[in-house]
Design a protein around this motif. Structure first.
Motif, mmCIF file in Angstrom:
data_model
loop_
_atom_site.group_PDB
_atom_site.id
_atom_site.type_symbol
_atom_site.label_atom_id
_atom_site.label_comp_id
_atom_site.label_asym_id
_atom_site.label_seq_id
_atom_site.Cartn_x
_atom_site.Cartn_y
_atom_site.Cartn_z
ATOM 1 N N ARG A 249 10.194 4.539 4.935
ATOM 2 C CA ARG A 249 9.149 5.262 5.548
ATOM 3 C C ARG A 249 8.057 4.255 6.069
ATOM 4 N NH1 ARG A 249 4.609 7.751 0.982
ATOM 5 N NH2 ARG A 249 3.335 9.022 2.690
ATOM 6 N N VAL A 250 7.722 4.698 7.367
ATOM 7 C CA VAL A 250 6.710 3.628 7.964
ATOM 8 C C VAL A 250 5.519 4.279 8.045
ATOM 9 C CG1 VAL A 250 6.304 2.108 10.068
ATOM 10 C CG2 VAL A 250 8.595 2.360 9.133
ATOM 11 N N LEU A 251 4.361 3.786 7.577
ATOM 12 C CA LEU A 251 3.097 4.184 7.580
ATOM 13 C C LEU A 251 2.114 3.534 8.717
ATOM 14 C CD1 LEU A 251 2.387 4.394 3.781
ATOM 15 C CD2 LEU A 251 3.358 6.250 5.238
ATOM 16 N N ALA A 252 2.059 4.290 9.787
ATOM 17 C CA ALA A 252 1.161 3.542 10.798
ATOM 18 C C ALA A 252 -0.342 4.065 10.634
ATOM 19 C CB ALA A 252 1.580 4.234 12.160
ATOM 20 N N GLN A 253 -0.996 2.795 10.341
ATOM 21 C CA GLN A 253 -2.571 3.103 9.811
ATOM 22 C C GLN A 253 -3.523 2.466 10.815
ATOM 23 O OE1 GLN A 253 -3.738 4.792 7.030
ATOM 24 N NE2 GLN A 253 -5.559 4.312 8.206
ATOM 25 N N ALA A 254 -4.405 3.080 11.154
ATOM 26 C CA ALA A 254 -5.492 2.669 12.068
ATOM 27 C C ALA A 254 -6.584 1.955 11.130
ATOM 28 C CB ALA A 254 -6.327 3.632 12.923
ATOM 29 N N VAL B 144 -6.464 -0.790 2.931
ATOM 30 C CA VAL B 144 -5.202 -1.030 2.230
ATOM 31 C C VAL B 144 -4.609 -0.740 1.125
ATOM 32 C CG1 VAL B 144 -4.185 -3.571 1.301
ATOM 33 C CG2 VAL B 144 -5.344 -3.480 3.608
ATOM 34 N N THR B 145 -5.856 -0.593 0.105
ATOM 35 C CA THR B 145 -5.494 -0.009 -1.127
ATOM 36 C C THR B 145 -4.791 1.364 -1.306
ATOM 37 O OG1 THR B 145 -7.200 -1.165 -1.995
ATOM 38 C CG2 THR B 145 -6.668 0.722 -3.378
ATOM 39 N N PRO B 146 -5.184 2.343 -0.416
ATOM 40 C CA PRO B 146 -4.311 3.607 -0.452
ATOM 41 C C PRO B 146 -2.835 3.301 0.183
ATOM 42 C CG PRO B 146 -6.288 4.003 0.582
ATOM 43 C CD PRO B 146 -6.321 2.698 0.511
ATOM 44 N N LEU B 147 -2.597 2.327 0.871
ATOM 45 C CA LEU B 147 -1.183 2.022 1.558
ATOM 46 C C LEU B 147 -0.414 1.412 0.229
ATOM 47 C CD1 LEU B 147 -2.131 0.737 4.950
ATOM 48 C CD2 LEU B 147 -1.187 2.886 4.497
ATOM 49 N N VAL B 148 -1.018 0.575 -0.568
ATOM 50 C CA VAL B 148 -0.486 -0.024 -1.518
ATOM 51 C C VAL B 148 -0.040 0.940 -2.675
ATOM 52 C CG1 VAL B 148 -0.541 -1.683 -3.606
ATOM 53 C CG2 VAL B 148 -1.128 -2.548 -0.984
ATOM 54 N N GLN B 149 -0.846 1.851 -2.882
ATOM 55 C CA GLN B 149 -0.721 3.082 -4.045
ATOM 56 C C GLN B 149 0.324 3.961 -3.523
ATOM 57 O OE1 GLN B 149 -4.835 4.581 -4.005
ATOM 58 N NE2 GLN B 149 -5.416 3.185 -5.687
ATOM 59 N N ALA B 150 0.592 4.165 -2.018
ATOM 60 C CA ALA B 150 1.540 4.926 -1.484
ATOM 61 C C ALA B 150 3.091 4.311 -1.716
ATOM 62 C CB ALA B 150 1.202 5.467 -0.061
ATOM 63 N N GLY B 151 2.902 2.948 -2.201
ATOM 64 C CA GLY B 151 4.193 2.327 -2.408
ATOM 65 C C GLY B 151 4.578 1.231 -1.290
ATOM 66 N N ALA B 152 3.906 0.936 -0.425
ATOM 67 C CA ALA B 152 4.221 -0.161 0.851
ATOM 68 C C ALA B 152 3.950 -1.500 0.166
ATOM 69 C CB ALA B 152 2.904 -0.009 1.817
ATOM 70 N N ASP B 153 5.001 -2.106 0.399
ATOM 71 C CA ASP B 153 5.394 -3.548 -0.255
ATOM 72 C C ASP B 153 5.318 -4.450 0.769
ATOM 73 O OD1 ASP B 153 7.846 -3.090 0.631
ATOM 74 O OD2 ASP B 153 8.917 -3.902 -1.325
ATOM 75 N N VAL B 154 5.266 -3.984 2.098
ATOM 76 C CA VAL B 154 5.257 -5.036 3.122
ATOM 77 C C VAL B 154 3.985 -4.228 4.222
ATOM 78 C CG1 VAL B 154 6.344 -5.909 5.189
ATOM 79 C CG2 VAL B 154 7.633 -5.549 3.054
ATOM 80 N N VAL C 291 9.116 1.387 1.620
ATOM 81 C CA VAL C 291 7.895 1.962 2.287
ATOM 82 C C VAL C 291 7.168 0.707 2.715
ATOM 83 C CG1 VAL C 291 5.520 3.063 2.066
ATOM 84 C CG2 VAL C 291 7.661 3.574 0.557
ATOM 85 N N VAL C 292 6.795 0.606 4.262
ATOM 86 C CA VAL C 292 6.252 -0.302 4.951
ATOM 87 C C VAL C 292 5.028 0.241 5.674
ATOM 88 C CG1 VAL C 292 8.196 -1.661 5.122
ATOM 89 C CG2 VAL C 292 7.596 -0.080 7.103
ATOM 90 N N ALA C 293 3.891 -0.549 5.855
ATOM 91 C CA ALA C 293 2.954 -0.084 6.683
ATOM 92 C C ALA C 293 2.696 -1.009 7.675
ATOM 93 C CB ALA C 293 1.416 0.133 5.870
ATOM 94 N N GLU D 26 -4.456 -9.903 1.883
ATOM 95 C CA GLU D 26 -3.431 -10.444 0.672
ATOM 96 C C GLU D 26 -4.290 -10.472 -0.610
ATOM 97 O OE1 GLU D 26 -0.592 -13.620 3.010
ATOM 98 O OE2 GLU D 26 -2.423 -14.273 1.956
ATOM 99 N N ARG D 27 -5.578 -10.571 -0.848
ATOM 100 C CA ARG D 27 -6.190 -10.534 -1.998
ATOM 101 C C ARG D 27 -6.356 -9.306 -2.336
ATOM 102 N NH1 ARG D 27 -10.300 -13.714 -0.720
ATOM 103 N NH2 ARG D 27 -11.998 -12.050 -0.089
ATOM 104 N N VAL D 28 -6.613 -8.230 -1.441
ATOM 105 C CA VAL D 28 -6.705 -6.870 -1.829
ATOM 106 C C VAL D 28 -5.449 -6.009 -2.274
ATOM 107 C CG1 VAL D 28 -7.187 -4.416 -0.869
ATOM 108 C CG2 VAL D 28 -8.917 -6.347 -0.368
ATOM 109 N N ALA D 29 -4.318 -6.703 -1.367
ATOM 110 C CA ALA D 29 -2.956 -5.827 -1.802
ATOM 111 C C ALA D 29 -2.288 -6.358 -2.814
ATOM 112 C CB ALA D 29 -2.269 -6.259 -0.412
ATOM 113 N N GLY D 30 -2.789 -7.575 -3.140
ATOM 114 C CA GLY D 30 -1.838 -8.130 -4.403
ATOM 115 C C GLY D 30 -0.899 -9.012 -4.318
ATOM 116 N N PRO D 31 -0.204 -9.760 -5.062
ATOM 117 C CA PRO D 31 0.779 -10.723 -4.960
ATOM 118 C C PRO D 31 2.269 -10.059 -4.878
ATOM 119 C CG PRO D 31 0.181 -10.411 -7.375
ATOM 120 C CD PRO D 31 -0.824 -9.719 -6.598
ATOM 121 N N GLY D 32 2.345 -8.750 -5.092
ATOM 122 C CA GLY D 32 3.489 -8.156 -4.831
ATOM 123 C C GLY D 32 3.785 -7.435 -3.377
ATOM 124 N N VAL D 33 2.672 -7.566 -2.500
ATOM 125 C CA VAL D 33 2.817 -7.129 -1.142
ATOM 126 C C VAL D 33 2.762 -8.419 -0.248
ATOM 127 C CG1 VAL D 33 1.562 -5.892 0.584
ATOM 128 C CG2 VAL D 33 1.353 -5.124 -1.751
#
Length: 272
Positions: free
Chosen positions: A144-149, A175-185, A117-119, A201-208
């Motif tokens: 799965r590519v999530l295009a997010q405005a 960003v938080t909902p995208l990470v919760q949906a599995g996006a790691d990039v 999953v990428v966003a 990067e701070r919001v997404a966390g070190p795994g993203v």
């Protein structure tokens, strides 16, 4: 018919709807420090992300005309919205002029994902553009590519609000909902967004992983100029970085200095 030789001492023109494209100018200047650069910020008509397609194309045509009239040897479209909506038409207007355009890093994002999953973080116009749809169709197979405005992000950068509780909350809402949906990039699909990268990067966390396509644009510009024999020789002097803006020059100078950490020579330009 053979094209006329390109003057290697002529500047490279870079334009965006506002100051966001300075992230691309920064990458170009880092890779090609000998090149003279001219930046056009159409801040008086920004942001482009929610404007009608015809309006965006007309503004882009005008900015390119300004750069060409200034004698630029090549142009860099430092606006994903312009690329997504009208880059084909712009290149058709200038078939004899190198035009390098930024686009979201969908292909590298797909190659880098482990979760599948990428966003893509972008403006509304880029999210619904044919250009982004084409990139996803070409490179997104099996992912799965999530295009997010990202409403408000461009305005935040234009105002120099790069950090703080309000900025972090605005970024977290997206960003938080995208990470919760599995996006790691997260692929940055607007040239303003790299200036929010520390918060993202701070919001997404070190795994993203967060991807900025600006260095790839600089490399493509280098390749095009080298192929044309138009790379400028270094002369040991630091070239000035003039900026033309259709907005308030004082405001543009203050924000540009904060974004780049150095003072730019800013001039008012009507860009009607």
């Amino acid at each position: 018919m053979a094209h006329a030789p390109i003057d290697a001492d002529a500047p490279v023109g870079v334009f965006d709807s506002g100051v966001g494209g300075l992230s691309v100018l920064r990458a170009v200047h880092a890779l090609l420090p000998a090149e003279r650069l001219l930046y056009v910020a159409d801040s008086g008509h920004a942001p482009y992300g929610d404007k009608p397609v015809a309006f965006v194309q007309a503004r882009a045509e005008h900015c390119l005309h300004v750069l060409r009239r200034a004698g630029c040897k090549a142009a860099v479209v430092a606006c994903n919205t312009v690329t997504g909506l009208s880059i084909g038409a712009l290149r058709a207007l200038h078939p004899d002029w190198p035009i390098v355009a930024i686009e979201p890093a969908v292909k590298p994002a797909v190659a880098a994902t482990h979760s599948g999953v990428v966003a893509v973080l972008a403006t509304r116009n880029t999210v619904r553009s044919a250009g982004l749809a084409r990139l996803i169709e070409q490179h997104g197979d099996g992912v799965r590519v999530l295009a997010q405005a990202c409403p408000g992000w461009v305005e935040c950068v234009e105002q120099g609000r790069l950090d703080g509780p309000q900025t972090e909350a605005m970024v977290a809402d997206v960003v938080t909902p995208l990470v919760q949906a599995g996006a790691d990039v997260l692929a940055l699909g607007c040239t303003h967004y790299p200036f929010l990268r520390p918060v993202i990067e701070r919001v997404a966390g070190p795994g993203v992983q967060v991807l900025d396509p600006a260095p790839a644009v600089a490399r493509e510009l280098q390749r095009r100029l080298q192929a044309a024999g138009a790379l400028r020789r270094a002369d040991g002097r630091t070239a000035a970085l003039p900026l033309l803006t259709s907005g308030d020059p004082a405001a543009a100078a203050a924000v540009a200095q904060r974004l780049l950490g150095e003072r730019l020579t800013v001039h008012a330009a009507p860009l009607p």
